[in-house]
Motif scaffolding. Structure first.
Motif, PDB file in Angstrom:
ATOM      1  N   VAL A 174       0.749  -1.647  -0.246  1.00 37.27           N
ATOM      2  CA  VAL A 174       0.344   0.608  -0.087  1.00 37.27           C
ATOM      3  C   VAL A 174       0.482   1.259  -0.348  1.00 37.27           C
ATOM      4  O   VAL A 174       1.249   1.562   0.994  1.00 37.27           O
ATOM      5  N   SER A 233      -0.529   4.921  -1.151  1.00 35.03           N
ATOM      6  CA  SER A 233      -1.187   5.538  -0.889  1.00 35.03           C
ATOM      7  C   SER A 233      -2.568   5.355   0.069  1.00 35.03           C
ATOM      8  O   SER A 233      -3.222   4.486  -0.326  1.00 35.03           O
ATOM      9  N   VAL A 234      -3.051   6.139   1.176  1.00 34.42           N
ATOM     10  CA  VAL A 234      -3.817   6.055   1.079  1.00 34.42           C
ATOM     11  C   VAL A 234      -4.925   7.631   1.402  1.00 34.42           C
ATOM     12  O   VAL A 234      -4.357   8.576   2.032  1.00 34.42           O
ATOM     13  N   PHE A 271     -12.469   4.903   1.622  1.00 32.64           N
ATOM     14  CA  PHE A 271     -11.193   4.977   1.605  1.00 32.64           C
ATOM     15  C   PHE A 271     -10.981   4.613   0.150  1.00 32.64           C
ATOM     16  O   PHE A 271     -12.146   4.187  -0.436  1.00 32.64           O
ATOM     17  N   GLN A 272      -9.455   5.693  -0.048  1.00 31.94           N
ATOM     18  CA  GLN A 272      -9.212   5.101  -1.832  1.00 31.94           C
ATOM     19  C   GLN A 272      -8.045   4.490  -1.459  1.00 31.94           C
ATOM     20  O   GLN A 272      -6.934   5.212  -1.123  1.00 31.94           O
ATOM     21  N   CYS A 273      -7.589   3.442  -2.073  1.00 31.90           N
ATOM     22  CA  CYS A 273      -5.978   3.078  -1.644  1.00 31.90           C
ATOM     23  C   CYS A 273      -5.387   2.387  -2.715  1.00 31.90           C
ATOM     24  O   CYS A 273      -5.882   1.880  -3.399  1.00 31.90           O
ATOM     25  N   VAL A 320     -11.872  -2.796   4.530  1.00 32.47           N
ATOM     26  CA  VAL A 320     -10.719  -2.438   5.521  1.00 32.47           C
ATOM     27  C   VAL A 320     -11.887  -2.871   6.675  1.00 32.47           C
ATOM     28  O   VAL A 320     -12.566  -2.547   6.654  1.00 32.47           O
ATOM     29  N   VAL A 379      -6.046  -3.467   5.544  1.00 30.69           N
ATOM     30  CA  VAL A 379      -6.664  -3.652   3.760  1.00 30.69           C
ATOM     31  C   VAL A 379      -6.333  -5.127   3.825  1.00 30.69           C
ATOM     32  O   VAL A 379      -5.215  -5.060   3.439  1.00 30.69           O
ATOM     33  N   LEU A 424      -1.808  -0.787   8.563  1.00 30.66           N
ATOM     34  CA  LEU A 424      -1.414   0.501   8.321  1.00 30.66           C
ATOM     35  C   LEU A 424      -1.323   1.207   9.668  1.00 30.66           C
ATOM     36  O   LEU A 424      -2.545   0.432  10.123  1.00 30.66           O
ATOM     37  N   VAL A 475      -2.575   4.919  10.081  1.00 36.68           N
ATOM     38  CA  VAL A 475      -2.621   5.912   8.993  1.00 36.68           C
ATOM     39  C   VAL A 475      -2.589   7.391  10.200  1.00 36.68           C
ATOM     40  O   VAL A 475      -3.773   7.194  11.060  1.00 36.68           O
ATOM     41  N   GLU A 528      -4.974  13.501   1.894  1.00 38.79           N
ATOM     42  CA  GLU A 528      -4.500  12.330   1.775  1.00 38.79           C
ATOM     43  C   GLU A 528      -3.368  12.192   2.535  1.00 38.79           C
ATOM     44  O   GLU A 528      -3.038  12.293   3.871  1.00 38.79           O
ATOM     45  N   LEU A 561       0.721   7.764   5.949  1.00 36.69           N
ATOM     46  CA  LEU A 561       1.359   6.269   6.368  1.00 36.69           C
ATOM     47  C   LEU A 561       2.073   6.699   7.729  1.00 36.69           C
ATOM     48  O   LEU A 561       3.027   6.772   6.942  1.00 36.69           O
TER      49      LEU A 561
END
Length: 248
Positions: free
Chosen positions: A77, A79-80, A109-111, A133, A191, A217, A219, A235, A238
């Protein structure tokens, strides 16, 4: 005195002398059973040839297996982006001591996931991919379906699915713990990617295998200032090095 008489010498035609005796000829049993040395030689040759063929076939199969053996894919991963993450309170009209306590989570989320195929000779085909998630072992988003994916040997591809949106029921303890971590600005998430993968190594086509990948993760969550006119999705940074494990 008694007289001893010697037997008369037989000098007739039917008499047998020691010099006339000849050794008897051995019967040849090879007519019935065959000669032992001569009959076993072709059988030994056939067994030796079969053994050599089996040995060569085994060596060839081992070499092909080592050359075309696929390796498990790896995930990372990078970026989140956090669209939303909040606890949803229970229906205030419901009776009982737990009324008003949060029992659901609305998160989106967008991973960005990097899928790498380390096999140098085998291509990978992914199917029935779904991602969600989880927090503390409970899913806080609904599974998001992903399209099938075909990956060339020794290549990497980046997918960025949008996961979640609708509220998901969770236990009150999980909802309260998530709200507490969000208030501190640091949330530990996982994730999860499910599906099946199939490897194609030259002329060899392997069957579908189930895949279970999970990435842990840490975050950093930033709250958006309502006074700032910025509609961009923040964004989330991480923290540390996210680790991913794959089971197949």
């Amino acid at each position: 005195m008694a007289e001893h008489h010697l037997p008369p010498e037989s000098g007739g035609k039917g008499s047998v002398h020691a010099g006339d005796l000849k050794p008897a000829r051995r019967r040849g049993y090879s007519y019935y059973y065959g000669d032992g040395a001569g009959s076993s030689e072709p059988l030994r040759t056939v067994c030796f040839v079969v053994l050599v063929i089996l040995l060569l076939a085994g060596i060839t199969a081992l070499v092909l297996y080592l050359v075309y053996r696929p390796a498990s894919p790896s995930f990372a991963v990078t970026s989140v982006a956090v669209y939303s993450i909040s606890s949803v309170a229970a229906n205030s009209s419901s009776a009982g001591a737990g009324a008003g306590a949060p029992n659901a989570v609305a998160a989106s989320f967008q991973c960005a996931l990097v899928i790498r195929n380390p096999s140098g000779r085998a291509s990978a085909r992914y199917d029935r991919l779904t991602a969600y998630v989880a927090y503390r072992g409970e899913a806080i988003t609904a599974p998001a379906e992903m399209p099938p994916l075909v990956q060339d040997p020794d290549s990497a591809v980046v997918v960025a699915p949008v996961i979640g949106g609708a509220p998901v029921p969770v236990s009150p303890d999980t909802a309260a713990a998530l709200a507490n971590e969000v208030s501190y600005g640091v949330v530990s998430l996982r994730v999860v990617l499910l599906g099946r993968v199939r490897f194609v190594s030259g002329p060899f086509h392997r069957g579908w295998r189930s895949m279970y990948a999970r990435c842990d993760l840490l975050v950093g969550v930033r709250s958006k200032d309502p006074g700032v006119g910025d509609d961009r999705v923040p964004e989330a940074p991480l923290l540390g090095n996210p680790s991913c494990d794959v089971d197949m």
